[in-house]
Structures are given as structure tokens and as C-alpha cells.
Design an enzyme around this catalytic site. Structure first.
Site, PDB file in Angstrom:
ATOM      1  N   GLU A 132      39.587  30.132  49.860  1.00  0.00           N
ATOM      2  CA  GLU A 132      39.209  30.279  48.449  1.00  0.00           C
ATOM      3  C   GLU A 132      38.447  31.583  48.205  1.00  0.00           C
ATOM      4  OE1 GLU A 132      36.279  27.518  47.001  1.00  0.00           O
ATOM      5  OE2 GLU A 132      35.617  27.033  49.024  1.00  0.00           O
TER       6      GLU A 132
ATOM      7  N   LYS B 136      55.951  39.159  69.684  1.00  0.00           N
ATOM      8  CA  LYS B 136      55.524  38.163  70.676  1.00  0.00           C
ATOM      9  C   LYS B 136      56.482  36.977  70.742  1.00  0.00           C
ATOM     10  CE  LYS B 136      50.676  39.499  70.471  1.00  0.00           C
ATOM     11  NZ  LYS B 136      50.953  40.724  69.677  1.00  0.00           N
TER      12      LYS B 136
ATOM     13  N   SER C  79      45.965  40.136  55.710  1.00  0.00           N
ATOM     14  CA  SER C  79      46.146  41.586  55.589  1.00  0.00           C
ATOM     15  C   SER C  79      47.515  41.919  55.011  1.00  0.00           C
ATOM     16  CB  SER C  79      45.998  42.257  56.960  1.00  0.00           C
ATOM     17  OG  SER C  79      44.734  42.009  57.508  1.00  0.00           O
TER      18      SER C  79
END
Length: 339
Positions: free
Chosen positions: A48, A135, A24
Site C-alpha cells: 500500500e 535464472k 522497479s
């Protein structure tokens, strides 16, 4: 938020490699960089199918697509040849998967990151920037621990690089709103398919950052890095119950809410700076910079003459201003996250 310099001349003609470039963030970053006068952008990833999708989506001659894994040092070395800037976004990111497949995550997030450092240093790229996460702060789960290790490796590389010119820095921020695997698209999919959302605790808080803000932070870090920094934005947060209510008011479909146990390694609130890191952090108008604990005050004053020490005790999602339900509705609508 950090803002990028208007002229962006630093990127003119530069050759850039993005590891994990089909994710993203990598996709959005590619689109942003293509709007600048860059030389080439190499997308390095294992997927791919997504590489083909990106090639068809952008159809830009400046793009190069390389199949590879950061675990494979020799393949990575070939990808980094003649590169000016490396943006290291490749990682195994899902918290439960990391808990149950620990060493696989270590091989990618730690060993793979060291490969990126070694190859970038050997090829003498100008800058190698790692993408980290909240995190990594006081990590409760393995994913966070591997990201903290990655940060430490990148910052330490500035010490042992010798006379090589490469600078190493990081950016650290919270979950990007609507990114793959995050809570908003998960809730929307549950609403559409099951008419129900599963939630662990409605009082949980999470930092809020949009993709555009994340991209601005990355470009700012590239423009401003002197090496050694972890760049951190000033963010607001949201309460999970407010997010659920905002989705209810935006949704054309009625849905129910079901409470479930928390996932392994899940926190109630997220941190971007813990109480110990605060002592080694400096504040600017739009964000913070975390520096190594051995960074000299003399060097600090020289490199960052306009900086000031932090006055807060901790930078946590339950200690910063919360976005209201109505503000969340505006953000969700603006970015087309509507059930």
C-alpha cells in the site's frame, strides 16, 4: 535489442493490468505506458505504501490502484475484469529467501501464476505476458525453478485455452541494471555506508540489460506476440571485476573489497538459452524467440517467415561479448549509478 513499432497504436485505449506493479519494473513500465495513449492502467500489488508513492509520483487519472495478491484468485478475477492486456510481473525474487522459504515462493510464483492464467483466460483478455528471468534456464536454485515452471504454464495455456482468444507469451532476460536488490545499488550502498564491497567471485559474469531495454522488449512482445513465444533479447555481459573497477574509478570515496562465500543457488555464469533450448529457438536481427518443442515446422514457417535457426551452442554470459570497464563507466554515469 528489440525495438518497438513507432506508431504504438496497439496500445490506444487499451486497459492494462500489471501484477507486482509497484516493483522497479512495474514502476518504470507504468511510466512508459502513460506516455502512450492507453485507456487505464491497473496496478495490482500488496504494498500500500508504494501504491501511494506511485499515485503521488504520476498523478494521472488513468491509473487505478488495487491491493491484492496473485495467490488470491477471486481478488485477481475482479482486478482483471474488462482488461485487454495483463503483464504478470509479481513474484518473490530473492534467491536466498527462496531457498529458505521454498513453499511460500511456490505459492506465489507457481500457484499465483496459474491463477493469473486461469483468470485471464476466463475474462478473455487479448494477451497475457509473463516476465521471466535468466535464472529459469537450467535452474540451480528454487527461484529459477519456479520461474521455469511459470514459463511452462504460460506456454501450455495456449494449448488448453480452447476457443478462448487469449494469447500467452513470456519475456526472459537478465538482471536489470540498478533494479531493486541487484548488485549495482547493493555495491553503491556498501561503498557509502561501510567503505567496503562484498563479492563472491570476481570472475563471475552477468548479462547486462538496462531498464529502457527491458521495457522495449516487453512492448515489442506485446506488439508481436502470436502466443507460444518466449522472447529473449541479444545482450552483452560484464565480468564482476570490471564492474568493481568501474565503480572504483567513478567513486569519490575509497573502498576495499572483501571476498565472501557464494550464496545458496548462485551461478558463476548465467544462461538465457541452454544447449537443448537452442534447437527450438529462432533468431531475428535483435533477439531470439524460444518456441515449444512440439511446435510444427509448417506453423513456424507460416508465422515467422523471416526467422532462421540458431547456430550457437549455448547462450551464456561467459560466451557473449563482454562490456569493457570503460563502457561500464559510461553506462553507470548515464543512469546515475555513481557512488
Amino acid at each position: 535489442m528489440f525495438k518497438i513499432k513507432k506508431n504504438c497504436e496497439l496500445f490506444n485505449g487499451k486497459n492494462i493490468l500489471i501484477t507486482g506493479g509497484t516493483g522497479s519494473l512495474g514502476t518504470a513500465l507504468t511510466e512508459k505506458l502513460l506516455s502512450l495513449d492507453v485507456g487505464t492502467i491497473r496496478i495490482f500489488s500488496r504494498d500500500e505504501n508504494k501504491q501511494i508513492q506511485l499515485e503521488e509520483k504520476f498523478n494521472d487519472k488513468r491509473l487505478r490502484f488495487l491491493i491484492g495478491d496473485v495467490r488470491d484468485k477471486e481478488r485477481l478475477r475482479r482486478a482483471v475484469e474488462n482488461i485487454d492486456i495483463v503483464i504478470h510481473a509479481a513474484a518473490l525474487k530473492h534467491v536466498p529467501i527462496a531457498e529458505y522459504n521454498p513453499f511460500e515462493v511456490i505459492k506465489t510464483n507457481i500457484n499465483g501464476s496459474q491463477n493469473v492464467i486461469d483468470v485471464s483466460m476466463d475474462e478473455e483478455v487479448d494477451l497475457c505476458l509473463a516476465i521471466s528471468t535468466d535464472k529459469a534456464v537450467s535452474p540451480l536454485n528454487l527461484y529459477g525453478a519456479t520461474k521455469l515452471s511459470m514459463e511452462k504454464l504460460f506456454i501450455a495455456a495456449n494449448h488448453f485455452k480452447g476457443k478462448r482468444k487469449t494469447k500467452f507469451s513470456c519475456v526472459r532476460y537478465g538482471n536489470v541494471l540498478g533494479s531493486r536488490g541487484s548488485v549495482v545499488p547493493k555495491f553503491i550502498e556498501q561503498i557509502k555506508s561501510q567503505k567496503i564491497i562484498t563479492i563472491t567471485d570476481p570472475t563471475m559474469t552477468r548479462f547486462n540489460i538496462t531498464m529502457d531495454e527491458a521495457l522495449d522488449l516487453i512492448l515489442h512482445a506485446i506488439q508481436s506476440s502470436k502466443g507460444y513465444e518466449v522472447f529473449i533479447p541479444k545482450l552483452k555481459s560484464y565480468v564482476l571485476s570490471d564492474l568493481v573497477e568501474a565503480l572504483k574509478e567513478l567513486s569519490s570515496t575509497a573502498f576495499k573489497q572483501k571476498n565472501i562465500p557464494s550464496r545458496p543457488g548462485e551461478k558463476m555464469h548465467e544462461l538465457l538459452l541452454n544447449k537443448y533450448e537452442i534447437n527450438y529457438s529462432i533468431e531475428f536481427k535483435n533477439g531470439y524467440v524460444l518456441l515449444p518443442s512440439d511446435f510444427q515446422i509448417k506453423s513456424l514457417n507460416k508465422l515467422y517467415p523471416k526467422s532462421k535457426p540458431l547456430s550457437m551452442e549455448v547462450y551464456s554470459s561467459d560466451h557473449v561479448p563482454h562490456i569493457s570497464k570503460n563502457e561500464l563507466k559510461k553506462v553507470l554515469k548515464k543512469h546515475n549509478f555513481v557512488p
